[in-house]
Write a protein that holds these residues in place. Structure first.
Motif, PDB file in Angstrom:
ATOM      1  N   ARG A 195     102.287 -34.413  58.275  1.00  0.00           N
ATOM      2  CA  ARG A 195     103.590 -35.040  58.495  1.00  0.00           C
ATOM      3  C   ARG A 195     104.677 -34.391  57.634  1.00  0.00           C
ATOM      4  O   ARG A 195     104.499 -34.245  56.433  1.00  0.00           O
TER       5      ARG A 195
ATOM      6  N   THR B 177     105.508 -49.007  52.268  1.00  0.00           N
ATOM      7  CA  THR B 177     106.758 -48.862  51.515  1.00  0.00           C
ATOM      8  C   THR B 177     107.893 -49.445  52.345  1.00  0.00           C
ATOM      9  O   THR B 177     108.076 -49.070  53.498  1.00  0.00           O
TER      10      THR B 177
ATOM     11  N   VAL C  89      96.926 -44.608  53.935  1.00  0.00           N
ATOM     12  CA  VAL C  89      97.052 -45.522  52.798  1.00  0.00           C
ATOM     13  C   VAL C  89      96.020 -46.648  52.902  1.00  0.00           C
ATOM     14  O   VAL C  89      95.212 -46.863  51.996  1.00  0.00           O
TER      15      VAL C  89
ATOM     16  N   ASP D 289      93.014 -52.206  62.968  1.00  0.00           N
ATOM     17  CA  ASP D 289      94.038 -51.299  63.480  1.00  0.00           C
ATOM     18  C   ASP D 289      94.075 -51.462  64.992  1.00  0.00           C
ATOM     19  O   ASP D 289      93.051 -51.738  65.617  1.00  0.00           O
TER      20      ASP D 289
ATOM     21  N   ARG E  92      90.885 -44.579  66.200  1.00  0.00           N
ATOM     22  CA  ARG E  92      90.883 -44.467  64.747  1.00  0.00           C
ATOM     23  C   ARG E  92      89.778 -45.330  64.132  1.00  0.00           C
ATOM     24  O   ARG E  92      89.063 -44.907  63.231  1.00  0.00           O
TER      25      ARG E  92
ATOM     26  N   LYS F  84     111.316 -39.733  54.030  1.00  0.00           N
ATOM     27  CA  LYS F  84     111.529 -41.054  54.637  1.00  0.00           C
ATOM     28  C   LYS F  84     112.080 -42.038  53.600  1.00  0.00           C
ATOM     29  O   LYS F  84     113.029 -42.777  53.864  1.00  0.00           O
TER      30      LYS F  84
END
Ligand code: UDX
Ligand code: UDX
Length: 473
Positions: free
Chosen positions: A349, A134, A15, A36, A41, A282
């Motif tokens: 995922r 979220t 995201v 991060d 990453r 989720k």
């Protein structure tokens, strides 16, 4: 309020990465720094070779090429980026809790809380903090309490700005968003100023009439509700697919016929082996937890059924394979085409493939996987995670993987001499395979289970395949 000049985003995932890349692309006057804690990453986001970006999305590398180094930066220096920014997005993961109160349902907010505490500790000037992750309704309130208790000198405004992009089409979704939703404190002048500051970031490319502003709670709840509605449509059509198989109706024909009703609409009516992805399950579990928490068990049960039906669909697919192969797949080679939770992404995922593989491996099948974008390491770590969560030791789980899973970088390898092919992801390339050649190289009878209804059933039956599609009697 002066226009925003500096943005920071904590969390460089599926995201945060693409969203900030597009914000930077469309706002060259704003410095956007994505941070991060995962060094690897960040290194991958900074790699010269754009094929090595940590997220695969059509169109993403072009956006990165345009903005990176100009006004888009990826870094592990979280504190520095927080200090510099006027606006901070929180886009860290919020997985389902695996421990304690709310285990298996509630969202685990430990990363969000850590971010809030870090922002409170580091900030020396006023900040607008934007929830991109979220989150359950009223999380903004908890974040505010942390700020108020930790840093009295600095003023914080908290906005909710949920992301509606779907993976695989993220860049197009960001460029042409149906709507942008911004929730904030609409009762105060400071709240409205913060909302307007974020509106102006999006207005660089999104028409004003598509930018919706609401109260914070409405915005937080809208994201959960949107995902629950989308997932509910898939579970509804999947429920019908089971009935189609019993009655001889064709689920694609039913979906087409009902989708022509403009009140129903044609999108999200594609029957499949079951939905996956990091969000649907989720977010619904989170909604179920909230409903129970607020004393609404009937509402909780209603939404939980969407998940129950999805689990049933994955199980039905695996069971159909075992039933068709004479009630056992023990020692048989089953070829998996696709592992990603949908096409055009390397994200796995909650992919249905993981759960179908698990059931077949419980029945002692030999699974051979080919996916055009998912790495062998990722496939192994998905199964390792599932099995260790279930109680196997890491050594036992690894041993089971070694004994029952082979991952191929070429489809021919995965398919040759197999008893059955199962299509788990709707990658376009699968449609164009030389199915006659594949048939010739398989054991007979050659079974094909199409979990995405992408191949032409009649054509493959003419070749000689025993084909089972979803929802086709
Ligand atoms: C995540 C959530 O899954 C979703 O609910 C939310 O809407 C947006 O954020 P995604 O970007 O797909 O979505 O997650 P992921 O790819 O796991 O990225 C999160 C990143 O945050 C990871 O790279 C992780 O290293 C980073 N992170 C996490 C931090 O930088 N700091 C932390 O404290 C925790
Ligand atoms: C979803 C929402 O669409 C997006 O708005 C939100 O921000 C995040 O969650 P995503 O999970 O990335 O996005 O992909 P999506 O296209 O919604 O697909 C989710 C799953 O549903 C996939 O496994 C997909 O294959 C499946 N699906 C989708 C179906 O089985 N049938 C359909 O008709 C549509």
């Amino acid at each position: 309020m002066n226009p925003i000049k500096s943005i920071c985003c904590i969390g460089a995932g599926y995201v945060g990465g693409p969203t900030m890349a597009v914000i930077a692309q469309k706002n060259p006057q704003i410095k956007v720094t994505v941070v991060d804690i995962n060094e690897q990453r960040i290194e991958a986001w900074n790699d010269e070779d754009l094929d090595k970006l940590p997220v695969y999305e059509p169109g993403l590398s072009e956006v990165i090429a345009e903005a990176r180094g100009r006004n888009l930066f990826f870094s592990t220096e979280v504190n520095k980026a927080i200090e510099e920014a006027e606006m901070i997005f929180i886009s860290v993961n919020t997985p389902t809790k695996t421990y304690g109160i709310g285990k298996g349902q509630a969202a685990d907010l430990k990363f969000v809380e850590l971010c809030a505490r870090q922002i409170a500790d580091v900030a020396k000037s006023d900040k607008i903090v934007v929830e991109k992750s979220t989150l359950p309704v009223r999380t903004a309130e908890s974040i505010k309490r942390i700020f108020d208790a930790t840093n009295g000198d600095v003023k914080f405004q908290i906005l909710s700005n949920p992301e509606f992009l779907a993976e695989g089409t993220a860049i197009d979704d960001l460029h042409h968003a149906d709507r942008i939703l911004i929730g904030g404190d609409i009762e105060t002048a400071e709240g409205n100023a913060a909302i307007e500051a974020l509106v102006s970031v999006y207005e660089s490319w999104i028409p004003r009439e598509r930018i919706i502003t609401t109260r914070v709670w409405s915005s937080e709840l809208s994201k959960l509700t949107a995902n629950a509605f989308l997932a509910q449509r898939i579970s509804s059509i999947n429920a019908v697919s089971a009935l189609c198989e019993k009655t001889g109706a064709d689920v694609d024909e039913v979906a087409h016929a009902i989708g022509k009703d403009s009140r129903i609409g044609s999108k999200f009516l594609k029957s499949s082996v079951g939905f996956g992805g990091s969000c649907f399950q989720k977010d619904i579990l989170n909604l179920v937890y909230l409903c129970n928490h607020f004393g609404l068990p009937e509402v909780a049960d209603y939404w939980e059924q969407v998940i129950i039906l999805n689990d049933y669909q994955k199980h039905r697919f695996a069971k159909n394979i075992i039933d068709a192969l004479f009630n056992t797949v023990s020692g048989k080679k089953i070829s998996f085409l696709g592992w990603a939770f949908k096409k055009d992404t390397n994200d796995t995922r909650e992919s249905a493939a993981i759960y179908v593989a698990d059931e077949l491996i419980q029945d002692k099948a030999q699974i051979h996987v080919y996916d055009p974008k998912v790495s062998a390491g990722q496939i192994k770590s998905d199964l390792l995670y599932l099995w260790t969560q279930r109680g196997l030791s890491p050594a036992e789980a690894e041993d089971l993987i070694d004994r029952s899973v082979t991952i191929s970088s070429k489809p021919e390898e995965a398919l040759s001499q197999s008893h059955a092919v199962a299509i788990l992801t709707e990658w376009d390339e699968f449609k164009d395979y030389d199915w006659q050649g594949i048939y010739n190289n398989m054991l007979k009878p050659a079974f094909l289970f199409d979990g995405r209804n992408i191949i032409n059933k009649e054509q493959l039956e003419t070749i000689g395949f025993k084909v089972q599609s979803i929802g086709k009697g």
